[in-house]
Design a protein around this motif. Structure first.
Motif, PDB file in Angstrom:
ATOM      1  N   ASN A 236       0.620  -0.821   0.353  1.00 39.87           N
ATOM      2  CA  ASN A 236      -0.130  -0.257   0.109  1.00 39.87           C
ATOM      3  C   ASN A 236       0.634   1.578   0.123  1.00 39.87           C
ATOM      4  O   ASN A 236       1.440   1.221   0.947  1.00 39.87           O
ATOM      5  CB  ASN A 236      -0.871   0.280   0.870  1.00 39.87           C
ATOM      6  CG  ASN A 236      -1.800  -1.395   1.343  1.00 39.87           C
ATOM      7  OD1 ASN A 236      -2.171  -1.870   0.348  1.00 39.87           O
ATOM      8  ND2 ASN A 236      -1.187  -2.311   3.165  1.00 39.87           N
ATOM      9  N   ARG A 237       1.065   1.971  -1.253  1.00 37.46           N
ATOM     10  CA  ARG A 237       1.854   2.728  -1.079  1.00 37.46           C
ATOM     11  C   ARG A 237       1.078   3.915  -2.264  1.00 37.46           C
ATOM     12  O   ARG A 237       0.872   3.204  -3.149  1.00 37.46           O
ATOM     13  CB  ARG A 237       2.914   2.841  -1.146  1.00 37.46           C
ATOM     14  CG  ARG A 237       3.712   1.712  -2.421  1.00 37.46           C
ATOM     15  CD  ARG A 237       4.763   1.122  -3.053  1.00 37.46           C
ATOM     16  NE  ARG A 237       5.728   2.959  -2.713  1.00 37.46           N
ATOM     17  CZ  ARG A 237       6.783   2.132  -2.935  1.00 37.46           C
ATOM     18  NH1 ARG A 237       7.692   1.402  -2.345  1.00 37.46           N
ATOM     19  NH2 ARG A 237       7.501   3.731  -3.513  1.00 37.46           N
ATOM     20  N   GLY A 238       2.106   5.615  -1.906  1.00 40.58           N
ATOM     21  CA  GLY A 238       1.495   6.191  -3.029  1.00 40.58           C
ATOM     22  C   GLY A 238       2.284   6.519  -3.676  1.00 40.58           C
ATOM     23  O   GLY A 238       3.279   5.587  -3.819  1.00 40.58           O
TER      24      GLY A 238
ATOM     25  N   TRP B 116       4.186   8.974  -4.374  1.00 36.62           N
ATOM     26  CA  TRP B 116       5.399  10.468  -4.744  1.00 36.62           C
ATOM     27  C   TRP B 116       6.119  10.209  -3.908  1.00 36.62           C
ATOM     28  O   TRP B 116       7.320  10.781  -3.453  1.00 36.62           O
ATOM     29  CB  TRP B 116       4.504  11.791  -3.815  1.00 36.62           C
ATOM     30  CG  TRP B 116       3.169  12.730  -4.345  1.00 36.62           C
ATOM     31  CD1 TRP B 116       1.996  11.743  -3.926  1.00 36.62           C
ATOM     32  CD2 TRP B 116       2.874  12.869  -5.501  1.00 36.62           C
ATOM     33  NE1 TRP B 116       0.925  11.676  -4.671  1.00 36.62           N
ATOM     34  CE2 TRP B 116       1.835  12.860  -5.293  1.00 36.62           C
ATOM     35  CE3 TRP B 116       3.775  13.994  -5.845  1.00 36.62           C
ATOM     36  CZ2 TRP B 116       1.184  13.914  -6.779  1.00 36.62           C
ATOM     37  CZ3 TRP B 116       3.219  14.163  -6.557  1.00 36.62           C
ATOM     38  CH2 TRP B 116       1.625  15.060  -7.230  1.00 36.62           C
ATOM     39  N   ASP B 117       7.342   9.453  -5.173  1.00 43.10           N
ATOM     40  CA  ASP B 117       8.683   8.829  -4.331  1.00 43.10           C
ATOM     41  C   ASP B 117       9.714   9.625  -5.779  1.00 43.10           C
ATOM     42  O   ASP B 117       9.332  10.577  -6.295  1.00 43.10           O
ATOM     43  CB  ASP B 117       8.869   6.931  -4.288  1.00 43.10           C
ATOM     44  CG  ASP B 117       8.474   6.759  -6.357  1.00 43.10           C
ATOM     45  OD1 ASP B 117       8.724   7.783  -6.672  1.00 43.10           O
ATOM     46  OD2 ASP B 117       8.796   5.307  -5.893  1.00 43.10           O
TER      47      ASP B 117
END
Lengths: 258, 424
Positions: free
Chosen positions: A2-4, A6-7
């Motif tokens: 589960n990750r967004g 904006w890396d």
């Protein structure tokens, strides 16, 4: 899992997307020679990214392409191959890779490279930017702000200061495209600019103010030279602005909470 | 004025949003499993095989005087695993509705002073619902709090609305608030009641109770940023926080002598056919709650929201939601070179974007604080107010930036180190 989104590489890719109008306008205006120039900078920056990946296991970044674009647009013409390779390598290595890659750098590598070229090879003529590039840089700023990858207060602070100077009747005399392209490609860098709200306003305002000052008192400077010098000084001062902003915030907070 | 500038994000979990009817479901099993790193030394008050009423004392904490944990439901103690060092490993109960509820005598209004209340709450197993900052963990009665924050707002994606949990319990909630005010009598500290804008859960708040309206944007539905803004926690002036439903539980215990049987829990996530709102017991069996409602295929059950949830079989601690997501197997190890690259430069650099700014609520110098946490700089982090925060407050920043290692894990390590230095 589960990750967004904006890396680091997403932000670099979005910055590249934002820069597309500028890059395309510039390529149309400069033609095949411009393409060759961009390729040279891309290869030089890319090779150093590869070397640091192999030697230091430092993942390469798409931001290298952004550096190459800024250099291709803003670097002085008629530099010999040695001078060009030397200064590009200096900027990319000393300003970015030695700090651990994009995201950990303190200064924008393109700014450092351009300043190095300016100081090291003062005879090389700075390019004259067409007025279309100025408008294309507005498109880049708008797209970057919409995505939230460019620091808004920096952009607004700089444009505000320049706008005030224009209202006050300062003669810009064709310097506007260079100042706007410098703002878009060099100053409004999310990593190298200030990170606190007040710091960002000051950072942008300093760039605008320095541009105005140089335009008024630095008689024989080319517009791009003015933009590069102002960008270098503004980004050198960015950490100071952050310090000031945080100190003020802490003072307010201490007064409130004792 | 400052509220206009508040920033945050509203994250919607994929799938239907919680709402609609509330089912009551007591699962057949309930269990507390202490992870291998946990160190809870206890003395058993009920034996394996014994039948216990709901709310009957199960075990006593040996490290904290008078701190008792009670049975969350009527049942038989199926397993009580305490090792030779008296470390609790696991308690499991099987449901037996006939065992009834354990009754205590209600505490009369004139006896609700600091000392009696503290002892009463610790003996009934409700003291653990209070969480102390800095560093998190149990509230220490020897260090009275500078303030208590009651959270009647929960902005975690898919969280149940605390207002619905309070429906029909307004009287208990009010007496719970009064009890909290008695707990801070020594410091004269305020009770901040954080709620959704325009929907205060109490009409005429008491003398030391202050309303704190907030927009329903994450992370403003967590206590961390409110504590940071209103009453920063320090080791000398700790701040406690508690969920609104737990305040009502305290009120119910004091007024009726009974512990509430259920808490409102939402089940969300892509692995479910429909979102559920259930009233179930603490330590509930999450598989039992999901049974018949999941999509076919492999799923992962998290106790907590999508942001900070931990894979679990049982409802953990004070969690009020569970997230069921489709199971994504890891993609193998990949090429050695790529894996070397991806493991070399840790922690990953943070790029200051608007998304990062919003994920920290815009209330503090986010980039400076996160960089201090990532580099383990305790001094700077403390100056910027890290003592008011807990790992859950950084879960959104973790999610948004895909940080590796997770910033919340780095914060947990930093806080543990600071707590150790503080204790020394």
């Amino acid at each position: 899992m589960n990750r967004g989104l904006w890396d680091r590489e997403t932000v670099a890719a979005l910055l590249l997307i934002a820069a597309l109008p500028l890059a395309l306008t510039w390529l149309v205006l400069d033609g095949p020679f411009g393409l060759l120039r961009l390729a040279v900078f891309l290869v030089t920056a890319g090779v150093w990214h590869l070397v640091w990946m192999l030697a230091r296991a430092q993942p390469p970044s798409l931001a290298g392409a952004l550096t190459a674009l800024a250099l291709a647009v803003l670097a002085p013409g008629e530099l010999g191959p040695v001078a060009l390779l030397l200064s590009t390598s200096f900027g990319v290595i000393v300003a970015e890779l030695a700090f651990g890659g994009w995201g950990r750098n303190v200064l924008n590598p393109a700014t450092v490279t351009l300043a190095f070229m300016g100081f090291g090879f003062p005879a090389a003529p700075w390019p004259d930017l067409a007025v279309q590039l100025g408008w294309a840089s507005w498109a880049m700023l708008a797209i970057g702000l919409a995505f939230g990858v460019l620091p808004g207060p920096v952009v607004l602070g700089a444009l505000g200061t320049l706008g005030l100077a224009a209202l006050a009747g300062l003669p810009f005399g064709g310097a506007m495209p260079a100042l706007c392209v410098g703002l878009a490609l060099l100053v409004a860098d999310p990593v190298a600019s200030a990170t606190t709200p007040l710091g960002r306003w000051l950072n942008g305002a300093l760039y605008g103010g320095l541009c105005v000052l140089f335009l008024a008192f630095w008689q024989d400077a080319a517009p791009v030279q003015i933009a590069v010098s102002a960008a270098l000084l503004a980004s050198l001062a960015a950490p100071l602005f952050d310090e000031i902003s945080i100190a003020l915030w802490l003072r307010r907070r201490n007064r409130r909470h004792g | 004025m400052s509220r206009i500038w508040r920033k945050g994000l509203s994250i919607s979990v994929p799938g239907p949003q919680p709402g609609g009817t509330i089912d009551r479901q007591i699962t057949e099993e309930a269990s507390l499993v202490i992870p291998a790193t946990g160190d809870l030394r206890v003395e058993a008050l009920a034996l394996e095989g014994e039948t216990v009423a709901q709310g009957q004392p199960l075990f006593r904490d040996l490290r904290h005087d008078g701190l008792i944990t009670c049975a969350p439901m009527a049942g038989r103690v199926a397993r009580l695993d305490i090792d030779s060092a008296r470390r609790l490993r696991q308690v499991t109960l099987f449901h037996e509705p006939g065992a009834g509820r354990y009754e205590r005598s209600p505490l009369p209004l004139d006896q609700r002073d600091l000392q009696t209340l503290t002892e009463h709450l610790r003996a009934a197993g409700l003291w653990q619902l209070l969480r102390a900052r800095p560093f998190g963990g149990l509230a220490d009665p020897a260090r009275p709090p500078a303030a208590i924050f009651v959270m009647a707002l929960d902005t975690r994606p898919g969280a149940p609305d605390p207002r619905r949990a309070l429906d029909g319990q307004e009287a208990h909630f009010a007496s719970g608030l009064a009890a909290l005010a008695a707990l801070t009598a020594q410091t004269e500290g305020p009770i901040f009641l954080c709620h959704r804008e325009g929907a205060a859960p109490v009409q005429g708040p008491g003398p030391r109770i202050r309303l704190l309206p907030a927009a329903p944007l994450h992370p403003w539905g967590l206590a961390g940023l409110h504590i940071h803004a209103q009453r920063p926690a320090t080791p000398d002036r700790p701040v406690w926080d508690i969920a609104a439903e737990d305040v009502a539980a305290i009120g119910a215990l004091l007024d009726t002598g009974l512990l509430p049987e259920t808490r409102l829990v939402s089940l969300t996530g892509t692995g479910l056919r429909e979102t559920r709102l259930v009233r179930c017991q603490p330590w509930a069996d999450l598989r039992g709650l999901c049974q018949g409602h999941v999509r076919p295929g492999q799923n992962t059950i998290l106790s907590g929201s999508l942001l900070e949830g931990r894979p679990a079989r049982w409802l953990l601690g004070t969690d009020r939601q569970a997230t069921i997501t489709a199971y994504h197997p890891s993609h193998g190890r990949g090429h050695w070179f790529l894996s070397a690259l991806s493991h070399a430069a840790r922690p990953l650099p943070l790029i200051p974007t608007a998304a990062l700014e919003q994920s920290m609520g815009g209330a503090l110098p986010a980039v400076a604080l996160l960089r201090a946490i990532a580099s383990g700089d305790a001094e700077t982090a403390q100056t910027l107010g890290v003592l008011s925060l807990l790992p859950e407050d950084l879960a959104l920043a973790d999610y948004v930036t895909g940080a590796e290692p997770r910033l919340s894990a780095l914060l947990a390590a930093l806080l543990a180190r600071m707590a150790e230095e503080e204790a020394a």
